[in-house]
Write a protein that holds these residues in place. Structure first.
Motif, PDB file in Angstrom:
ATOM      1  N   GLU A 297       0.826  -1.201   0.000  1.00 42.16           N
ATOM      2  CA  GLU A 297       0.000   0.000   0.000  1.00 42.16           C
ATOM      3  C   GLU A 297       0.862   1.254   0.000  1.00 42.16           C
ATOM      4  OE1 GLU A 297       0.169  -2.245   2.449  1.00 42.16           O
ATOM      5  OE2 GLU A 297      -1.779  -2.663   3.354  1.00 42.16           O
ATOM      6  N   ARG A 298       2.024   1.142   0.623  1.00 40.28           N
ATOM      7  CA  ARG A 298       2.865   2.322   0.765  1.00 40.28           C
ATOM      8  C   ARG A 298       4.297   1.951   0.394  1.00 40.28           C
ATOM      9  NH1 ARG A 298      -1.686   3.767   1.475  1.00 40.28           N
ATOM     10  NH2 ARG A 298      -2.497   5.076   3.157  1.00 40.28           N
ATOM     11  N   ASP A 299       4.827   2.653  -0.579  1.00 41.46           N
ATOM     12  CA  ASP A 299       6.170   2.322  -1.060  1.00 41.46           C
ATOM     13  C   ASP A 299       7.253   2.553  -0.005  1.00 41.46           C
ATOM     14  OD1 ASP A 299       5.240   1.547  -3.513  1.00 41.46           O
ATOM     15  OD2 ASP A 299       5.441   3.546  -4.392  1.00 41.46           O
ATOM     16  N   TRP A 300       6.984   3.432   0.968  1.00 42.18           N
ATOM     17  CA  TRP A 300       8.053   3.767   1.917  1.00 42.18           C
ATOM     18  C   TRP A 300       8.445   2.597   2.801  1.00 42.18           C
ATOM     19  CZ3 TRP A 300       7.124   3.202   7.063  1.00 42.18           C
ATOM     20  CH2 TRP A 300       5.799   3.245   7.505  1.00 42.18           C
ATOM     21  N   PHE A 301       7.576   1.566   2.909  1.00 44.24           N
ATOM     22  CA  PHE A 301       7.944   0.402   3.716  1.00 44.24           C
ATOM     23  C   PHE A 301       9.243  -0.233   3.228  1.00 44.24           C
ATOM     24  CE2 PHE A 301       3.547   0.282   5.279  1.00 44.24           C
ATOM     25  CZ  PHE A 301       3.770  -0.048   6.601  1.00 44.24           C
ATOM     26  N   ALA A 302       9.457  -0.150   1.925  1.00 39.39           N
ATOM     27  CA  ALA A 302      10.642  -0.785   1.356  1.00 39.39           C
ATOM     28  C   ALA A 302      11.816   0.190   1.259  1.00 39.39           C
ATOM     29  CB  ALA A 302      10.316  -1.347  -0.031  1.00 39.39           C
ATOM     30  N   GLN A 303      11.667   1.386   1.856  1.00 35.96           N
ATOM     31  CA  GLN A 303      12.767   2.359   1.851  1.00 35.96           C
ATOM     32  C   GLN A 303      13.327   2.453   3.253  1.00 35.96           C
ATOM     33  OE1 GLN A 303      10.401   5.670   0.028  1.00 35.96           O
ATOM     34  NE2 GLN A 303      12.280   5.838  -1.158  1.00 35.96           N
TER      35      GLN A 303
ATOM     36  N   GLU B 124      15.452   4.185   4.756  1.00 40.31           N
ATOM     37  CA  GLU B 124      15.652   5.490   5.400  1.00 40.31           C
ATOM     38  C   GLU B 124      14.345   6.019   6.000  1.00 40.31           C
ATOM     39  OE1 GLU B 124      15.881   4.762   2.278  1.00 40.31           O
ATOM     40  OE2 GLU B 124      15.002   6.301   0.985  1.00 40.31           O
ATOM     41  N   LEU B 125      13.213   5.531   5.526  1.00 41.27           N
ATOM     42  CA  LEU B 125      11.927   5.953   6.085  1.00 41.27           C
ATOM     43  C   LEU B 125      11.325   4.897   7.015  1.00 41.27           C
ATOM     44  CD1 LEU B 125      10.245   7.635   2.984  1.00 41.27           C
ATOM     45  CD2 LEU B 125      11.062   8.759   5.062  1.00 41.27           C
ATOM     46  N   SER B 126      11.549   3.623   6.709  1.00 40.19           N
ATOM     47  CA  SER B 126      10.909   2.546   7.468  1.00 40.19           C
ATOM     48  C   SER B 126      11.804   2.018   8.581  1.00 40.19           C
ATOM     49  CB  SER B 126      10.554   1.393   6.534  1.00 40.19           C
ATOM     50  OG  SER B 126      11.732   0.834   5.987  1.00 40.19           O
ATOM     51  N   GLY B 127      13.116   2.252   8.452  1.00 44.44           N
ATOM     52  CA  GLY B 127      14.044   1.679   9.408  1.00 44.44           C
ATOM     53  C   GLY B 127      14.503   0.291   9.021  1.00 44.44           C
ATOM     54  N   GLY B 128      13.940  -0.261   7.953  1.00 44.71           N
ATOM     55  CA  GLY B 128      14.340  -1.600   7.511  1.00 44.71           C
ATOM     56  C   GLY B 128      13.198  -2.281   6.799  1.00 44.71           C
ATOM     57  N   GLY B 129      13.315  -3.590   6.645  1.00 43.05           N
ATOM     58  CA  GLY B 129      12.308  -4.356   5.924  1.00 43.05           C
ATOM     59  C   GLY B 129      11.466  -5.191   6.858  1.00 43.05           C
ATOM     60  N   ALA B 130      11.379  -6.474   6.540  1.00 47.75           N
ATOM     61  CA  ALA B 130      10.504  -7.373   7.289  1.00 47.75           C
ATOM     62  C   ALA B 130      10.892  -7.441   8.765  1.00 47.75           C
ATOM     63  CB  ALA B 130      10.536  -8.766   6.662  1.00 47.75           C
ATOM     64  N   ILE B 131      12.175  -7.369   9.056  1.00 46.59           N
ATOM     65  CA  ILE B 131      12.608  -7.471  10.455  1.00 46.59           C
ATOM     66  C   ILE B 131      12.041  -6.311  11.266  1.00 46.59           C
ATOM     67  CG2 ILE B 131      14.613  -7.269  11.970  1.00 46.59           C
ATOM     68  CD1 ILE B 131      16.173  -8.994   9.992  1.00 46.59           C
ATOM     69  N   MET B 132      12.175  -5.083  10.752  1.00 41.22           N
ATOM     70  CA  MET B 132      11.667  -3.932  11.493  1.00 41.22           C
ATOM     71  C   MET B 132      10.146  -3.968  11.565  1.00 41.22           C
ATOM     72  SD  MET B 132      12.295  -1.340  13.293  1.00 41.22           S
ATOM     73  CE  MET B 132      13.834  -0.443  13.188  1.00 41.22           C
ATOM     74  N   ASP B 133       9.499  -4.408  10.497  1.00 44.10           N
ATOM     75  CA  ASP B 133       8.036  -4.384  10.438  1.00 44.10           C
ATOM     76  C   ASP B 133       7.417  -5.446  11.344  1.00 44.10           C
ATOM     77  OD1 ASP B 133       5.522  -3.564   9.492  1.00 44.10           O
ATOM     78  OD2 ASP B 133       5.525  -5.094   7.934  1.00 44.10           O
ATOM     79  N   HIS B 134       7.993  -6.650  11.367  1.00 40.88           N
ATOM     80  CA  HIS B 134       7.290  -7.780  11.966  1.00 40.88           C
ATOM     81  C   HIS B 134       7.902  -8.342  13.245  1.00 40.88           C
ATOM     82  CE1 HIS B 134       4.563  -9.239   8.436  1.00 40.88           C
ATOM     83  NE2 HIS B 134       4.126  -8.156   9.024  1.00 40.88           N
ATOM     84  N   THR B 135       9.212  -8.182  13.441  1.00 43.25           N
ATOM     85  CA  THR B 135       9.809  -8.731  14.661  1.00 43.25           C
ATOM     86  C   THR B 135       9.194  -8.091  15.895  1.00 43.25           C
ATOM     87  OG1 THR B 135      11.884  -9.033  13.467  1.00 43.25           O
ATOM     88  CG2 THR B 135      11.991  -9.163  15.850  1.00 43.25           C
ATOM     89  N   VAL B 136       8.875  -6.797  15.780  1.00 45.85           N
ATOM     90  CA  VAL B 136       8.490  -6.041  16.972  1.00 45.85           C
ATOM     91  C   VAL B 136       7.149  -6.494  17.553  1.00 45.85           C
ATOM     92  CG1 VAL B 136       9.898  -4.043  16.443  1.00 45.85           C
ATOM     93  CG2 VAL B 136       7.603  -4.192  15.482  1.00 45.85           C
ATOM     94  N   HIS B 137       6.229  -6.991  16.707  1.00 47.87           N
ATOM     95  CA  HIS B 137       4.942  -7.443  17.249  1.00 47.87           C
ATOM     96  C   HIS B 137       5.152  -8.589  18.239  1.00 47.87           C
ATOM     97  CE1 HIS B 137       1.953  -5.117  15.115  1.00 47.87           C
ATOM     98  NE2 HIS B 137       2.584  -5.309  13.969  1.00 47.87           N
TER      99      HIS B 137
END
Lengths: 343, 338
Positions: B164-170, B172-185
């Protein structure tokens, strides 16, 4: 009942009368094979009586004289000597996993059998479990694309025999139990270049319990994780996997509802260590039919002695990671194995 | 009560908007300033168009939203922009619910925690899974001693590549990829289950085999964690669902204890499965909406001024595990958690 139309040995010599022999003996009998059993402890007569078949041999020499093929179902630390004895007697060998406690001993077992001109197969039975075979066929067919992230777990009640809990005799949970899933990861995603592992052991009223986890990096870029557990005696045996590739994923949980569901008071001690119940032919029967046939000139088996050595190498790399606390680079076994393969 | 949402950069903002606008007791407004030049955009409604779609008030920037005098603000900017937003909202004395992860660096997280503390306003981090009835059931089994002492765990949080949002894969904006997005939950759930324990060692491996054509950061990831009480665990945080999967993904957590095993399937266990001609396989979820419970917790905090969990310090703990995973990736060895 013979379920396969393949050559099989007329007489198999089963060495050992412990847990795994209780799975192998009925499978051999169902395949219509005569079995002679030898064990250094006094449990062989009870094993034969329990399964209503087989004959107790008075000595290892007697077993080697009578059997065409030897099935080594003893504790790991006894494997190298017994395999060497069988090979020297000119008998092909099926050897319970892990082949040995070191890579060098495992390789030596391969060399000894090659020198004697007899086949050697590791009994890595998980490759014969229907769900795992279906997974492997699907991956090989490209259904999932290139494997990328794989995970496996294997949780069971703690083995009762003390030698399992002595890493010097069994190699510990990573080498003895999790070797099945380390082997599956390598079968599906190829050679492994790096292994990292952690483990926890706790003393309980029922004896020590262990859990361990390994993370593998494969040469082609895939990553895998394996969890094992030798847990409380009430634990129901359970295995799971989830394999994700570039095109899709497949998942399995042996605890998911099967075709038959029973809601009834369970008997005491429902836990188990050997295998979750499967429908149809026992995976041990499928395994021994294929390995036994391969030993008698039938088609090649899905697992080779070198796969057995590679699996040992992975378990030992994981153990080394426990010792060092760091990630361990796995030596390229192919450089050590290919000369043998060409032999 | 007046609730503002700052930015629709994170797609979770739309879910919050649906829940908040359904409540007659709330006034809702959004600020969704135009993206910084050079930021890729997708086709999702943003800004004034989104405000009209949801029937809420619209402001051009955060300052204008704060001038509206909201009672609480939910921050849904790109991850790397959380700090600036939280500092500005805290300075205005307004309670904050910040989308996860709290930030993309520990100095940012510390500054946000300090800003909220200095202003005396609650800072809550949007971790919904801990509010689900499924996790509540797992927690009651665990806290009741149902599986004895925890010795290890296996967590999975898999999903599609966030498209939905291209910044997830950037990064510098997301902080990383799958690790930053999903490890934290999953890391957050561990902070609930092990409130006294701290993660001490993290090892991670990652690849970009999945969704390789669009991967600007890792899409496959495995994280191994050790806690100071001896508990070990792994998290599969991969974006491993194909983009045309029937569901976005899911979250599972298996707890292995000294006397038993407990499994959580936070999303997938509560659905009907079927098939319809022309439509293909059908799935209809009937689970609870953990987001609604989470938002209610925030609204309660706004009302009574107390600081709810998960607060900034808790959000920092889960985030520190993800950051350690990235350091492990760069050195190829287990690393200590900062």
């Amino acid at each position: 009942m013979r379920t396969t139309d393949v050559p099989l040995p007329k007489v198999v010599g089963l060495i050992g009368a412990g847990g795994i022999a209780n799975a192998h003996l009925p499978a051999w009998l169902e395949l219509g094979v005569e079995v002679v059993v030898y064990s250094t402890d006094d449990r062989a007569p009870a094993l034969v009586a329990a399964h209503g078949g087989g004959e107790v041999a008075g000595s290892l020499d007697e077993l080697l004289a009578r059997a065409e093929l030897v099935d080594v179902c003893t504790p790991t630390y006894t494997h190298p000597e017994l395999v060497a004895r069988a090979a020297q007697a000119g008998r092909g060998v099926i050897c319970e996993k892990p082949l040995a406690l070191t890579v060098e001993e495992s390789l030596e077992m391969v060399r000894v059998c090659e020198a004697a001109g007899v086949p050697l197969y590791p009994a890595q039975v998980v490759r014969f479990f229907p769900a795992y075979r279906a997974l492997q066929r699907s991956v090989a067919a490209g259904d999932l694309g290139t494997p990328a992230v794989l995970r496996f777990s294997r949780l069971a009640s703690r083995p009762q025999r003390a030698w399992f809990h002595d890493p010097a005799l069994s190699g510990g949970i990573l080498l003895d139990q999790m070797i099945h899933d380390l082997d599956m990861a390598r079968w599906l995603a190829g050679e492994v270049t790096q292994v990292q592992a952690r483990a926890v052991t706790r003393d309980t009223e029922d004896g020590p319990i262990s859990t361990a986890q390994a993370v593998l990096t494969h040469a082609d870029g895939a990553i895998s994780t394996v969890t094992g557990g030798w847990l409380a005696p009430t634990t129901t045996f359970r295995t799971t996997f989830g394999v994700a590739g570039t095109k899709g994923y497949l998942r399995y949980d042996s605890a998911a509802l099967g075709p038959v569901r029973v809601d009834a008071p369970s008997a005491a001690g429902t836990g188990g260590t050997l295998l979750p119940r499967t429908l149809g032919d026992s995976p041990f029967l499928l395994e021994l039919a294929e390995l036994g046939s391969a030993c008698c000139g039938g088609p090649p088996a899905r697992v080779s002695a070198l796969d057995g050595v590679a699996a040992v190498a992975l378990g030992l790399a994981a153990n080394q990671s426990l010792d060092t606390g760091g990630a361990v680079t796995v030596a390229d076994l192919r450089t050590r194995l290919e000369p043998l393969e060409q032999h | 009560m007046k609730i503002g949402i700052h930015s629709l950069a994170h797609p979770h903002a739309e879910g919050y908007l649906r829940l908040l606008t359904a409540r007659p007791d709330l006034q809702v407004a959004i600020a969704d300033p135009p993206a910084v030049a050079g930021t890729p955009q997708d086709g999702a409604p943003r800004g004034r168009a989104a405000a009209e779609h949801f029937g809420v008030d619209y402001f051009d920037d955060l300052a204008a939203l704060l001038a509206w005098q909201p009672d609480g603000v939910i921050v849904c900017t790109e991850n790397a922009r959380h700090r600036a937003a939280v500092e500005e909202i805290a300075a205005a004395g307004v309670p904050i619910l910040c989308e996860k992860p709290l930030a993309t660096t520990l100095p940012d997280a510390d500054a946000m925690i300090a800003a909220a503390a200095a202003a005396g306003v609650p800072l809550m981090v949007a971790y919904p899974v801990r509010f689900s009835v499924a996790f509540d059931a797992l927690r009651s089994v665990f806290d009741g001693g149902g599986i004895g002492e925890l010795i290890s765990f296996c967590g999975t949080n898999n999903g599609k590549l966030p498209a939905e949002r291209d910044w997830f894969a950037q990064p510098e904006l997301s902080g990383g990829g799958a690790i930053m997005d999903h490890t934290v939950h999953l890391a957050d759930l561990l902070t609930v289950l092990l409130p006294e324990a701290s993660a001490t060692s993290v090892y991670a491996r990652a690849n970009t085999l999945l969704h390789a054509d669009r991967a600007a950061a890792e899409t496959g990831g495995l994280v191994s964690i050790e806690f100071d009480n001896g508990v070990i665990g792994t998290i599969d945080c991969s974006w491993s669902s194909p983009s045309d999967d029937l569901v976005w993904g899911g979250l599972t957590l298996q707890l292995i204890g000294s006397t038993g095993i407990a499994d959580l399937d936070a999303f997938d266990a509560q659905h009907l499965a079927g098939f319809a001609t022309g439509a293909g396989p059908l799935r209809r979820g009937y689970g609870d909406d953990a987001n609604a419970t989470m938002l209610q917790t925030f609204l309660d905090a706004v009302a009574d001024g107390r600081s709810p969990q998960p607060d900034g310090a808790t959000g920092r703990r889960s985030m520190a595990i993800a950051l350690a995973a990235y350091r492990s990736l760069s050195v190829g060895e287990p690393v200590a958690v900062e």
